[in-house]
Write an enzyme that holds these catalytic residues in place. Structure first.
Site, PDB file in Angstrom:
ATOM      1  N   TYR A  48       0.941  -1.284   0.097  1.00  0.00           N
ATOM      2  CA  TYR A  48       0.097   0.086  -0.003  1.00  0.00           C
ATOM      3  C   TYR A  48       0.961   1.293   0.059  1.00  0.00           C
ATOM      4  CZ  TYR A  48      -3.322   3.480   2.004  1.00  0.00           C
ATOM      5  OH  TYR A  48      -3.894   4.378   2.185  1.00  0.00           O
ATOM      6  N   LYS A  92       1.259   4.414  -2.843  1.00  0.00           N
ATOM      7  CA  LYS A  92       1.038   5.656  -2.270  1.00  0.00           C
ATOM      8  C   LYS A  92       2.158   6.614  -2.588  1.00  0.00           C
ATOM      9  CE  LYS A  92      -3.362   5.632  -0.845  1.00  0.00           C
ATOM     10  NZ  LYS A  92      -4.360   6.365  -1.413  1.00  0.00           N
TER      11      LYS A  92
END
Length: 270
Positions: free
Chosen positions: A155, A159
């Protein structure tokens, strides 16, 4: 304020949480809002609510993992409203937190909608954004995980990639956007909001243990609380509006101060 009168905003992941708050905020400021979400039923309900409040609204089923779905959703928005001024990329997927257990399939499950999904949405929306009167605006929802080490490598890496994507596109479609068109506004501003922990359904609908964890996290923030979806929506509305007309390529942490320094480095928390 009515900063978006006459403008059209396309918001992905708009049916719940942060995306919903963004859609509501932009509509309240006068935008016609395209509520794009994989949860078509919830998207329809929100669009109905926004329309009842007097705003223009369109619900569209949009799975950002599917190029054709994105293309169809953007085309439906352009057909309905005749223009597109703002794109908010809000979809992000988290999952397995243990790096050694994050296999190729799990990595792709998190990275594809978060990073490639954003790329698909920008690419499909760009022809409309480049012709937006006054210039187009793209605001992407990143994360403090993309700015510093908070774990969740799949994740967080996706990002972090959004930061680079935002900055590169800000350069490509600033002055060069005008050069590509040769006429008209021809530029698009790209900015990113990086939230810290926000009180959404991943916390509030998972039982007492998750709520207790959320309250514990709140103590780690210098401002003494976690964020609310409306905190993020306010930042997005600013960056998408004419008030930020000379801002592009910016990365704005909306994080209660967590990236400025962990409070336990300096103080004993009660």
């Amino acid at each position: 304020m009515r900063r978006f009168d006459g403008r059209v905003a396309f918001v992905t992941g708009a049916a719940h949480g942060i995306g919903r708050a963004i859609a509501v905020r932009l509509a309240a400021e006068g935008a016609a809002v395209v509520v794009a979400d994989i949860d078509g039923e919830a998207a329809g309900a929100l669009a109905h609510t926004l329309a009842e409040r007097g705003g223009g609204a369109l619900a569209t089923h949009c799975d950002v993992r599917d190029r054709e779905a994105v293309r169809s959703a953007v085309a439906a928005a352009a057909t309905r409203f005749g223009r597109l001024d703002v794109l908010v990329n809000n979809v992000g997927v988290a999952g397995e937190w243990d790096f050694e257990r994050t296999d190729d399939e799990e990595w792709a499950r998190q990275a594809d909608p978060t990073l490639q999904g954003t790329v698909r949405c920008v690419q499909e929306a760009l022809p409309h954004l480049l012709h937006a009167p006054g210039g187009g605006s793209v605001v992407t929802i990143g994360s403090v995980n993309g700015l510093s080490a908070f774990g969740g490598e799949a994740y967080s890496a996706a990002k972090a990639a959004l930061v680079s994507l935002t900055q590169n596109l800000a350069l490509r479609y600033g002055r060069r956007g005008r050069d590509l068109l040769g006429a008209g506004p021809g530029w698009v501003r790209f900015n990113l909001v990086a939230p810290g922990t926000v009180r959404t359904r991943v916390w509030t609908e998972q039982g007492a243990e998750r709520l207790a964890e959320l309250e514990k996290l709140a103590r780690q923030y210098p401002l003494g609380r976690v964020g609310e979806p409306e905190d993020i929506a306010a930042a997005v509305a600013f960056l998408a509006s004419g008030d930020a007309a000379w801002i592009t390529g910016a990365i704005l942490p909306v994080d209660g101060g967590i990236t400025a320094g962990h409070p336990t480095f300096f103080y004993d928390l009660p």
